[in-house]
Structures are given as structure tokens and as C-alpha cells.
Design a protein around this motif. Structure first.
Motif, PDB file in Angstrom:
ATOM      1  N   ALA A 182      -3.976  -0.883 -30.163  1.00  0.00           N
ATOM      2  CA  ALA A 182      -2.558  -0.560 -30.251  1.00  0.00           C
ATOM      3  C   ALA A 182      -1.783  -1.853 -30.113  1.00  0.00           C
ATOM      4  O   ALA A 182      -2.183  -2.750 -29.371  1.00  0.00           O
ATOM      5  CB  ALA A 182      -2.151   0.405 -29.138  1.00  0.00           C
ATOM      6  N   VAL A 183      -0.697  -1.948 -30.869  1.00  0.00           N
ATOM      7  CA  VAL A 183       0.191  -3.110 -30.750  1.00  0.00           C
ATOM      8  C   VAL A 183       1.611  -2.609 -30.619  1.00  0.00           C
ATOM      9  O   VAL A 183       1.937  -1.495 -31.034  1.00  0.00           O
ATOM     10  CB  VAL A 183       0.168  -4.025 -31.996  1.00  0.00           C
ATOM     11  CG1 VAL A 183      -1.117  -4.769 -32.101  1.00  0.00           C
ATOM     12  CG2 VAL A 183       0.461  -3.252 -33.278  1.00  0.00           C
ATOM     13  N   GLN A 184       2.472  -3.457 -30.080  1.00  0.00           N
ATOM     14  CA  GLN A 184       3.887  -3.153 -30.128  1.00  0.00           C
ATOM     15  C   GLN A 184       4.336  -3.341 -31.579  1.00  0.00           C
ATOM     16  O   GLN A 184       3.722  -4.062 -32.350  1.00  0.00           O
ATOM     17  CB  GLN A 184       4.656  -4.120 -29.219  1.00  0.00           C
ATOM     18  CG  GLN A 184       4.420  -3.852 -27.734  1.00  0.00           C
ATOM     19  CD  GLN A 184       4.914  -5.003 -26.880  1.00  0.00           C
ATOM     20  OE1 GLN A 184       4.336  -6.080 -26.880  1.00  0.00           O
ATOM     21  NE2 GLN A 184       5.967  -4.763 -26.121  1.00  0.00           N
ATOM     22  N   ASP A 185       5.369  -2.647 -31.946  1.00  0.00           N
ATOM     23  CA  ASP A 185       5.938  -2.789 -33.268  1.00  0.00           C
ATOM     24  C   ASP A 185       7.436  -2.979 -33.083  1.00  0.00           C
ATOM     25  O   ASP A 185       8.149  -2.045 -32.741  1.00  0.00           O
ATOM     26  CB  ASP A 185       5.657  -1.529 -34.088  1.00  0.00           C
ATOM     27  CG  ASP A 185       6.234  -1.597 -35.494  1.00  0.00           C
ATOM     28  OD1 ASP A 185       6.385  -0.537 -36.124  1.00  0.00           O
ATOM     29  OD2 ASP A 185       6.531  -2.718 -35.961  1.00  0.00           O
ATOM     30  N   MET A 217       3.092   0.858 -31.596  1.00  0.00           N
ATOM     31  CA  MET A 217       3.968   1.405 -30.546  1.00  0.00           C
ATOM     32  C   MET A 217       5.372   0.874 -30.788  1.00  0.00           C
ATOM     33  O   MET A 217       5.671  -0.289 -30.493  1.00  0.00           O
ATOM     34  CB  MET A 217       3.470   0.950 -29.168  1.00  0.00           C
ATOM     35  CG  MET A 217       2.000   1.290 -28.903  1.00  0.00           C
ATOM     36  SD  MET A 217       1.484   0.860 -27.213  1.00  0.00           S
ATOM     37  CE  MET A 217       1.584  -0.933 -27.234  1.00  0.00           C
ATOM     38  N   ARG A 218       6.205   1.724 -31.360  1.00  0.00           N
ATOM     39  CA  ARG A 218       7.554   1.306 -31.739  1.00  0.00           C
ATOM     40  C   ARG A 218       8.352   0.847 -30.518  1.00  0.00           C
ATOM     41  O   ARG A 218       8.404   1.543 -29.502  1.00  0.00           O
ATOM     42  CB  ARG A 218       8.252   2.478 -32.433  1.00  0.00           C
ATOM     43  CG  ARG A 218       9.603   2.207 -33.035  1.00  0.00           C
ATOM     44  CD  ARG A 218       9.614   1.085 -34.044  1.00  0.00           C
ATOM     45  NE  ARG A 218       8.908   1.354 -35.285  1.00  0.00           N
ATOM     46  CZ  ARG A 218       9.509   1.655 -36.440  1.00  0.00           C
ATOM     47  NH1 ARG A 218      10.812   1.783 -36.502  1.00  0.00           N
ATOM     48  NH2 ARG A 218       8.808   1.848 -37.528  1.00  0.00           N
ATOM     49  N   PRO A 227       7.559   1.121 -25.288  1.00  0.00           N
ATOM     50  CA  PRO A 227       7.163   2.327 -26.008  1.00  0.00           C
ATOM     51  C   PRO A 227       7.170   3.565 -25.126  1.00  0.00           C
ATOM     52  O   PRO A 227       6.928   3.488 -23.914  1.00  0.00           O
ATOM     53  CB  PRO A 227       5.730   2.012 -26.471  1.00  0.00           C
ATOM     54  CG  PRO A 227       5.258   0.924 -25.586  1.00  0.00           C
ATOM     55  CD  PRO A 227       6.450   0.146 -25.151  1.00  0.00           C
ATOM     56  N   ASP A 228       7.426   4.682 -25.768  1.00  0.00           N
ATOM     57  CA  ASP A 228       7.319   5.960 -25.080  1.00  0.00           C
ATOM     58  C   ASP A 228       5.832   6.295 -25.042  1.00  0.00           C
ATOM     59  O   ASP A 228       5.253   6.796 -26.013  1.00  0.00           O
ATOM     60  CB  ASP A 228       8.109   7.017 -25.854  1.00  0.00           C
ATOM     61  CG  ASP A 228       7.992   8.397 -25.215  1.00  0.00           C
ATOM     62  OD1 ASP A 228       8.614   9.338 -25.743  1.00  0.00           O
ATOM     63  OD2 ASP A 228       7.269   8.536 -24.193  1.00  0.00           O
ATOM     64  N   ARG A 253       9.074  -4.174 -13.850  1.00  0.00           N
ATOM     65  CA  ARG A 253       7.939  -3.828 -13.000  1.00  0.00           C
ATOM     66  C   ARG A 253       7.560  -2.368 -13.207  1.00  0.00           C
ATOM     67  O   ARG A 253       6.393  -2.002 -13.297  1.00  0.00           O
ATOM     68  CB  ARG A 253       8.299  -4.094 -11.533  1.00  0.00           C
ATOM     69  CG  ARG A 253       7.117  -4.057 -10.562  1.00  0.00           C
ATOM     70  CD  ARG A 253       7.504  -4.703  -9.231  1.00  0.00           C
ATOM     71  NE  ARG A 253       8.112  -6.017  -9.443  1.00  0.00           N
ATOM     72  CZ  ARG A 253       7.431  -7.154  -9.509  1.00  0.00           C
ATOM     73  NH1 ARG A 253       6.124  -7.166  -9.339  1.00  0.00           N
ATOM     74  NH2 ARG A 253       8.065  -8.297  -9.723  1.00  0.00           N
ATOM     75  N   ASP A 254       8.575  -1.536 -13.303  1.00  0.00           N
ATOM     76  CA  ASP A 254       8.337  -0.112 -13.489  1.00  0.00           C
ATOM     77  C   ASP A 254       7.626   0.162 -14.820  1.00  0.00           C
ATOM     78  O   ASP A 254       6.659   0.927 -14.879  1.00  0.00           O
ATOM     79  CB  ASP A 254       9.676   0.637 -13.443  1.00  0.00           C
ATOM     80  CG  ASP A 254       9.491   2.119 -13.722  1.00  0.00           C
ATOM     81  OD1 ASP A 254       9.943   2.586 -14.790  1.00  0.00           O
ATOM     82  OD2 ASP A 254       8.867   2.792 -12.884  1.00  0.00           O
ATOM     83  N   GLN A 255       8.080  -0.494 -15.861  1.00  0.00           N
ATOM     84  CA  GLN A 255       7.460  -0.290 -17.166  1.00  0.00           C
ATOM     85  C   GLN A 255       5.998  -0.746 -17.139  1.00  0.00           C
ATOM     86  O   GLN A 255       5.107  -0.066 -17.643  1.00  0.00           O
ATOM     87  CB  GLN A 255       8.238  -1.056 -18.256  1.00  0.00           C
ATOM     88  CG  GLN A 255       9.577  -0.429 -18.590  1.00  0.00           C
ATOM     89  CD  GLN A 255      10.450  -1.322 -19.460  1.00  0.00           C
ATOM     90  OE1 GLN A 255      10.326  -2.547 -19.457  1.00  0.00           O
ATOM     91  NE2 GLN A 255      11.351  -0.707 -20.216  1.00  0.00           N
ATOM     92  N   LEU A 256       5.767  -1.896 -16.538  1.00  0.00           N
ATOM     93  CA  LEU A 256       4.397  -2.401 -16.497  1.00  0.00           C
ATOM     94  C   LEU A 256       3.501  -1.547 -15.622  1.00  0.00           C
ATOM     95  O   LEU A 256       2.302  -1.393 -15.891  1.00  0.00           O
ATOM     96  CB  LEU A 256       4.377  -3.863 -16.044  1.00  0.00           C
ATOM     97  CG  LEU A 256       5.017  -4.841 -17.035  1.00  0.00           C
ATOM     98  CD1 LEU A 256       4.957  -6.271 -16.511  1.00  0.00           C
ATOM     99  CD2 LEU A 256       4.363  -4.759 -18.399  1.00  0.00           C
TER     100      LEU A 256
END
Lengths: 462, 439
Positions: A182-185, A217-218, A227-228, A253-256
Motif C-alpha cells: 500500500a502507498v499513500q496517494d 491510500m488517498r 488515509p481513512d 502522534r494520534d495518526q501514527l
């Protein structure tokens, strides 16, 4: 200035490099290069038909994986456009805010260490041959204490390299063709391209501009460039870059923490690209290993390129924690070590001497100054686009400004900017379909050039 | 001293350190913590041991643990020892100082290398062979290029290697997925063709017995045997490749050591440009084993079966998986190819070859069959009926000299030991003395 003069000079930046190789294939070394009036998005490499009948061919099949790649790697493509533009306007003062290439001199404290090491190689005491493929011990130790001091990452978890781009491919070789990723997009193109080359993907699907079998991952302004994860399918590997190239977004931090949990729940491995960590201006995490539990799910790759101006000197590192295990319990670090010993022979010892100097107190301070300079450039660019009424992202924690051009094709915007202001940027779609409608403006450059570029932007868009 | 301290002292890999420390984990991963669900790459599972040279280091370490006062002489790993001539390091230092100035600062270089260096390589080594600067790709060394070439070629090609040969060809082939399982009885990986090279066939395979493969790895002067292929042999090889539509990957890393007028480049053979890629290196030529610089030549004429030029795909690999050799190393490379630099380097090579002569003479005086040492810094000594790892261990135990067991280079290396000729003259003389006494 003739084409060959312009492009054949010795220390030209990589901007022309990709152009140099293709031009000779068409066999005529003529000066004229046709620049098509319409800029096409997709550039195909095709051999000229007349050659196929008369020349010898081996019986070796072309690697099908490489034939899946749609065009040249992004940055040589940008360089090609730049070179073509210079042909058209030989007297243009082109300003390059495209390829993220550092421009400011390397601080003395660092180069003097490298000069010393160079001279030392001419002495019996100072000569060294093969170094440890994983890197010189002192440098590994300094990296561990400087960046991972209280994070439980040890010296022998660190593998010194000739840069993050090379490490990404070595990691792909470790993982092999039978993993999903998976990659970010949008994302830095090396993750997707190396995945295609390794055979992890299917064909490119032109309608959606994605390779089959990669999970994109948009990341958009709407989702805060994170990404969601509830909509993301499980993959073996997740590439995640923060601060992000190209959007400039730095994950919280929360996202990670959510990302690490996601990886843990799915049994995935995160490849965390922290090449821009020192550009962070706020309290966002600089290393994935700041998140508890990350050592069991993540690899981190980093680079001296954008900190020390080592884009040409070549030095980086990858952290593979001992706790990171394949499904059968085999430590990932063991396989990475085997690849490093078999497919690599260590970073240049002179570059490593420079790296060690970078991590001295004086070196760290000097690097912060250079980073600060580029951050000031970034601020100027952000302010310019803001003042012109654009929606602008990034620029806070990274040397990239992600400018939105709603409804417009990013290669068209790229061409328009190049044509009308002689400024090179990078079209967002080069980073993935999620980059369409955006242009990346990089903030590396001499101050005068950045200021001049901003003047021209204001002229164009006022 | 601890193993890691030792490793820092001799700058050798941590391969087995990692093995020793984590072996317990690999058996009981799930009870020690989280295991990902990512399957291990089956290709890496096929590799049975560590890469050869870290294994030699491990033996060295263990020997030193048992014999801390041993005066060890290292004729194992082919690591250069002689300081780099001043003219070259001065060029590198000057370039480095330039990086601190506005005019001298350089960022990203062309991934294919600095054009001045590419031109210098073309001019120095491929003059009159029609190889152009555009066909030369500067790298951080042949070992890295071998793997990049494997990435280029992909998992679906078949390969042939000399037996014995430099282990990176086989290991990279396994890693990329071209090889099958290792057959314990023969010590060979399935799906790789091993071309026996020994004294009986003048170190050149009997090509009439070799099946067609897509790719043929060929190293001359050879590591480990030291044999430099003759023009006749190379012509045969090129004809064979042409008849079979194969691609030769020609490793010329030791070309500078040739003394007898043998060919330095495969491209001296007519027709080679349509069938061969050549890799080379500044490592043994210039003592750049730590500085890291090499190059690969991919002629424009080399085409896949569908007519697509191999060079285009190699360029794509280089642009995607690599970011250029260090500009400092490249500045050094350019100085190596100046008249002054080149002469200075040949003096160093002469020094190593004088070492080689001393070692060859020493072995010959013991009535051993000795090969190599004439066009390469390696001596290939035959111990008929022996197990080469046993001979390696005995030599290490009894004379404190490190060598490399021939078996490490392939099954046909059994019964042989490779001695490398790098080192200080006094050490070479001392080694020769010790070997005469022991053997």
C-alpha cells in the motif's frame, strides 16, 4: 548554446540526465529536437521500427515487470521538459523548483572531515579498504544516539546506505515479488516504481491511473492527508512518508498511533520514510519509533540528502528493529543484512566520515542552519501563493509546497508555469492519481532565485 | 574483545553477529512477541549460509578469540591495502572543499554518472571499440551493479556461471528468483548452469557441453582462478552467445592486472556489442574498495528478443533504484584516469603483482600445482583430494594465515584454496615463509 554543449557539461544536475540517454537512441545526433506543441502526459519508449528488421536481437525476453512501467521515472521526465524548454528559450533564466535538489553549500565542519578522510586514504594509517557493509561503527552509533536516543533503537539495528532511494529498492528485494503493498496517494514515485519492477503489481490501469494490486491510500486536504484506514485493504507492506513528499503533511502522534495499530492488527510491515523529519516545526513525531509498539511493525528509512545537502555525496540509513519478524518468526533484519552483504558493498567511506561530522554538535548546528534557510524559502513561497488566493498545503514541516489548482490537469499547469514564467515545478499527477489538480513547488534554491520565482508567480497569477 | 568490537576493528560485516544474537528468536518468534503476517521471501530462504566473505570474517574472529596473540596475515578477502596515490585523494579533497562553496557545490548528479567521467572511461578503456560515453553507467561498484543487472533481467531468465566464480552472481540470481532449490549432493542450485573451469580445460568451459541459457556470467581475469581468457576463448564465447541469443555479463574488474597482453575488454571481440554487457570497478584498480566506484557498459546494440534496447531498461533501473555514485568518488575516478593518476595506480598494481609472484614462487617451490597470479591478484592452489574448508582451517590454525576455501566459489572449487596477493610486502614474505615451513 547548442544542445550538446548545454547538456554535456560535467557537473550538470540530474535534471538533464534522463534526457541524455534517450537522445542517442534515435541515432541522429542532430541539434534539433522537436518540441511537441501539445504536452502529452504519457511518454513511451519505443524502438524505431526500421531498426527491428535489420539489427541483431538476442533471444532474451524483456523483463515483463519493467515493461509495465508507463513512462520514465518522474524526475528525469521533468528534467526532459526543462531541457526542451531551454532549447526553445536559450536565454531564459530558468528557475528550478521542481526536482527537490539542495542548492546551498555544505557547511565547512562537514566537508573538512571529508577532506581529512580523503587525504588519510593516502597514508598507511589512514587507508581503509572494504568497510562493513552495514556501515562504520562510529557512524551507526552516532545515528542511534542522535535520532533514536531514548527510543530503544540500537546501533546494530541501523544500516548505513548510499541513500533512501537505494534502500527502498533493497527493501523491495528483501520482500520479494509475493507481497502486497500500500502507498499513500500521492507519494514519492520510487515506492510504486520499485514495486512494479519487483513484480508485486499487475498492469497499469489507464482509466484510474493505478497499477493493479497496489493499494492506493488517498491523502487529500479533506482527510488531513491521512488515509481513512477503515477503507484500506490489508496489505503486507505499507509505505508511509512523513513529513510527506509531495504534500508536506506531517502525521500527528494520534495518526501514527492508528497507523501502527492498523499494521499490528493486520500483521503488516510499515516502511516509514522519514527523510524530511528535521524539517518539522511543531511537535509532530520525527520517528515512527516514537510510537509504542512500532518496533514490531516498522522499518524506518532516512537520509542525509536534505539535511546536509548530501544529494550528490550519497548517504542515508535504514533502521530494521530486531523485533520485526516475518510470519514464521524469522527476523527481517537478518534477511536485510543478507541483501546488504550480497547486493551492496557499503556507503563510501568518505561520505560516512562526512556523516559522522554532521552528527557532531557543531555539525548538527550547521545542518539546522541550512535546514532553517530552506524553511525560510518555504515560508516565502507559501506566503506568495496564499496572497494570490490559492489553497496551499504543506510548507510547515517540509520543504515542499502543495498548491491546489482545482479542476486543472497538473501537467498542463506545469507546462503553463514553465512556458510563462520559466519556473520548473513538479506536476502532482506524477506522484499518483491523488496528485491530480496539484502542483508541487520545492523550496530548495538560492534566496534570490526563490524571491525572483515568487515575483514571477505573482505576475502570472495576479 | 567482543565480536562487535572486533568487527569495528577490522570493518567487517555483522552478518553472523546478528545470527548469533537472534537465532533463538527465529525458532520461537511467536512466544517472544508479535510476528507480522508477512511471509518471508522464499528466494532468501534458498540461501543456505551467509555470503562467503562474512563467513571468512567469522572464522577470523573465532580464531582470534582462541589465539589472541596470533599474528594473523590476511590473504583471504581480496581487500586492497596500499594507500591511494596522492594525486587522486587530492582531487577528491579539492572536490570536497568545493562543496562548501557556491560555485563548487553540487547536488544530485546524473544517475548515469558525471559525463566527464563517462567520457574519460570511454576514452581510456574503450578507445577504438566504438563504445560511447552514453553507453557507460557509473556506479558505486560491481557488486551493486550485478544486483541491478539482475533486477533488470528479472526472475524469468536462465543463467550460467563459471564454476568456480565470484559468489555474487549465484547469490544474486537466487535472490531475484532465477534459481531453484540448492541440491545438497551437488552443492548446486537448480536451474543455474554451472560451467566447469579447471586446469583440465584451461579454465574455459567446453561450450559444446553447455546448454543454452539467457545470461552467461563470465569473469576475466577470473576471480578466483586468476585465469585471463585468451582471444580464441573469448571469440568462442561471443559466437556461442550469438548462436544462442544469449547475453554475456562480462566482469572485467581485474583487467588492469593483465600483464600478458590478453584482452581487457569483451568489446575487443568483434560482434560483442550485440551480445555483451561489461561490468568493471575502481576497487582493485585504484584501491577504491571503500570509496566505492565502478561502471557498467551496456551497448546500444544489445537488444531483447522483441527488439527493445537493453540500455533503456537499465537506464530506467538506474534512475529508479539508484541515485548515482558519490560525486566525491567520481572526482577521484576522474583523477585515476589522468595520465599521472593512471601511472601511479599501475605502480600500486605492480606492487601487488610482485606480491603475487612471491606467493606463486613459494607454492611452486613446494611442488604444488599453482594457477593464476600472473594476470590477477589471486593465486589458485590445488590440494588434490582435499576438502577445501579443512585446508582453510588447517592453514589458519597452523600458520595464522587467512585464505579462502575454493568451495566457497562453487562445487568445482573444492580441493583448491584462493590466496589473495594484497598486503604489505613484509607480510607476504612472512606468509610465504610460514607456508613453506608448514607445507
Amino acid at each position: 548554446m547548442s544542445l550538446m554543449n548545454n547538456l554535456s557539461t560535467s557537473m550538470i544536475s540530474s535534471s538533464s540526465s534522463g534526457f541524455l540517454a534517450p537522445i542517442s537512441f534515435n541515432s541522429s545526433r542532430t541539434q534539433s529536437v522537436t518540441v511537441p506543441p501539445k504536452i502529452i502526459n504519457i511518454v513511451k519508449c519505443v524502438s524505431t521500427p526500421q531498426e527491428q528488421q535489420t539489427t541483431y536481437k538476442t533471444k532474451v525476453s524483456r523483463n515483463a515487470n519493467i515493461s509495465k512501467l508507463q513512462a520514465g521515472y518522474l524526475f528525469p521526465e521533468v528534467a526532459r521538459r526543462r531541457a526542451a524548454h531551454l532549447l526553445k528559450y536559450p536565454n531564459a533564466q530558468v528557475i528550478s523548483l521542481g526536482i527537490g535538489d539542495t542548492t546551498e553549500p555544505i557547511p565547512d565542519v562537514i566537508t573538512s572531515a571529508m577532506a581529512k578522510r580523503s587525504h588519510g586514504l593516502s597514508t598507511l594509517d589512514g587507508y581503509s579498504g572494504y568497510g562493513a557493509e552495514q556501515g562504520e561503527k562510529a557512524l551507526r552509533a552516532a545515528l542511534a544516539s542522535t535520532f533514536y536516543g531514548n527510543l530503544g533503537i540500537e546501533e546494530d539495528d541501523i544500516f548505513v546506505s548510499d541513500g533512501a532511494k537505494c534502500d527502498i529498492s533493497r527493501l523491495q528485494v528483501v520482500f520479494g515479488s509475493n507481497v502486497t503493498m500500500a502507498v499513500q496517494d500521492p507519494s514519492y514515485p520510487a515506492y510504486v516504481d520499485s514495486s512494479v519492477i519487483m513484480g508485486q503489481t499487475g498492469q497499469f490501469q489507464k482509466d484510474v491511473e493505478k497499477y493493479a494490486n497496489i493499494e492506493y491510500m488517498r491523502c487529500t486536504p479533506e482527510n488531513g492527508f491521512f488515509p481513512d484506514l477503515s477503507t484500506v485493504a490489508r496489505t503486507d507492506i505499507i509505505f508511509f512518508c512523513s513529513p510527506n513528499n509531495p504534500t508536506g503533511a506531517a502525521a500527528t502522534r494520534d495518526q501514527l498511533t492508528r497507523l501502527v495499530k492498523f499494521a499490528k492488527d493486520n500483521g503488516s510491515i510499515i516502511v516509514y520514510d522519514s527523510a524530511y523529519a528535521l524539517y518539522i516545526s511543531d511537535d509532530k513525531p520525527r520517528s515512527i519509533f516514537e510510537i509504542p509498539g512500532a518496533k514490531e511493525v516498522a522499518i524506518e528509512t532516512a537520509s542525509f540528502s536534505k539535511y546536509a545537502g548530501f544529494t550528490g555525496v550519497r548517504l542515508g540509513w535504514t533502521v530494521v528493529p530486531k523485533q520485526l519478524l516475518f510470519s514464521d518468526g524469522f527476523p527481517v533484519a537478518k534477511d536485510f543484512n543478507r541483501i546488504v552483504c550480497t547486493c551492496f558493498n557499503g556507503a563510501s567511506n568518505i561520505s560516512q566520515a562526512g556523516g559522522l561530522a554532521c552528527l557532531s554538535p557543531e555539525g548538527l548546528e550547521a545542518m539546522q542552519e541550512v535546514i532553517g534557510f530552506y524553511k525560510e524559502n518555504t515560508k516565502i513561497i507559501v506566503e506568495t501563493f496564499n496572497s494570490l488566493g490559492f489553497k496551499v498545503y504543506g510548507g510547515q514541516n517540509a520543504p515542499y509546497v502543495w498548491v491546489h489548482f482545482p479542476g486543472r490537469n497538473s501537467w498542463d499547469v506545469f507546462s503553463e508555469i514553465l512556458e510563462k514564467t520559466h519556473i520548473v515545478t513538479t506536476p502532482g499527477s506524477g506522484f499518483g492519481p491523488g496528485g491530480e489538480g496539484f502542483v508541487r513547488v520545492s523550496a530548495f534554491g538560492h534566496r534570490e532565485n526563490v524571491l525572483e520565482a515568487c515575483r514571477r508567480f505573482k505576475q502570472l497569477y495576479n | 574483545m567482543s565480536y562487535s568490537q572486533f568487527l569495528s576493528h577490522v570493518c567487517m560485516p555483522h552478518a553472523v553477529f546478528l545470527q548469533l544474537k537472534t537465532s533463538s528468536k527465529s525458532n520461537a518468534g511467536s512466544s517472544l512477541g508479535h510476528c507480522s503476517k508477512v511471509p518471508r521471501n522464499v528466494n532468501l530462504e534458498k540461501l543456505r549460509s551467509g555470503y562467503l566473505f562474512p563467513e571468512i570474517s567469522r572464522h577470523e574472529f573465532e580464531h582470534l578469540q582462541k589465539n589472541p596473540n596470533a599474528s594473523l596475515i590476511r590473504l583471504g578477502i581480496g581487500d586492497t591495502t596500499h594507500p591511494i596515490p596522492d594525486t587522486i585523494t587530492q582531487a577528491m579533497a579539492e572536490h570536497v572543499r568545493g562543496l562548501s562553496t557556491i560555485q563548487g557545490y553540487r547536488g544530485y548528479g546524473a544517475e548515469q554518472g558525471n559525463m566527464a567521467l563517462r567520457k574519460a572511461i570511454a576514452g581510456k578503456f574503450y578507445q577504438d571499440m566504438g563504445i560511447k560515453a552514453d553507453e557507460i553507467f557509473v556506479s558505486d561498484g560491481a557488486q551493486c551493479d550485478i544486483s541491478r543487472l539482475q533486477l533488470l533481467l528479472g526472475p524469468n531468465v536462465t543463467v550460467a556461471v563459471q564454476d568456480p566464480s565470484f559468489p555474487a552472481y549465484i547469490d544474486s540470481s537466487v535472490v531475484v528468483g532465477q534459481a531453484g532449490e540448492l541440491e545438497e549432493e551437488t552443492g548446486k542450485y537448480r536451474n543455474i548452469t554451472y560451467m566447469n573451469c579447471g586446469p583440465e580445460n584451461n579454465f574455459f568451459p567446453d561450450l559444446s557441453t553447455i546448454p543454452r541459457t539467457d545470461v552467461i556470467f563470465f569473469c576475466s581475469p577470473n576471480n578466483p582462478t586468476g585465469h585471463a581468457a585468451s582471444r580464441q576463448q573469448l571469440k568462442q564465447l561471443v559466437e556461442f552467445a550469438k548462436a544462442n541469443g544469449s547475453i554475456i555479463v562480462y566482469d572485467s574488474a581485474y583487467a588492469a592486472y593483465i600483464r600478458d597482453g590478453s584482452h581487457r575488454s569483451i568489446f575487443e571481440i568483434p560482434g560483442a556489442k550485440e551480445v555483451a554487457i561489461e561490468i568493471s570497478s575502481f576497487s582493485k584498480f585504484a584501491g577504491f574498495t571503500g570509496v566505492r566506484l565502478g561502471w557498467t557498459v551496456v551497448p546500444e546494440e544489445l537488444k531483447y528478443s522483441n527488439g527493445f534496447p537493453v540500455i533503456k531498461d537499465f537506464n530506467r533501473i538506474v534512475c529508479t533504484c539508484f541515485n548515482g555514485a558519490s560525486n566525491i568518488a567520481q572526482a577521484g575516478g576522474l583523477a585515476c584516469l589522468s595520465t599521472h593518476g593512471y601511472q601511479a595506480l599501475h605502480n600500486v598494481i605492480d606492487y601487488y603483482m610482485e606480491n603475487a609472484k612471491i606467493l606463486v614462487d613459494g607454492f611452486e617451490s613446494l611442488d604444488l600445482n599453482v594457477y593464476g597470479g600472473k594476470n590477477a591478484p589471486y593465486i589458485w592452489v590445488h590440494f588434490p583430494g582435499s576438502n577445501s574448508w579443512n585446508v582453510f582451517s588447517e592453514i589458519l590454525e597452523k600458520t595464522n594465515i587467512l585464505t579462502v576455501p575454493g568451495r566457497g566459489f562453487g562445487p568445482a572449487g573444492e580441493e583448491y584454496i584462493r590466496i589473495s596477493a594484497f598486503g604489505q610486502r613484509e607480510q607476504i614474505l612472512e606468509a610465504s615463509r610460514r607456508l613453506k615451513v608448514y607445507l
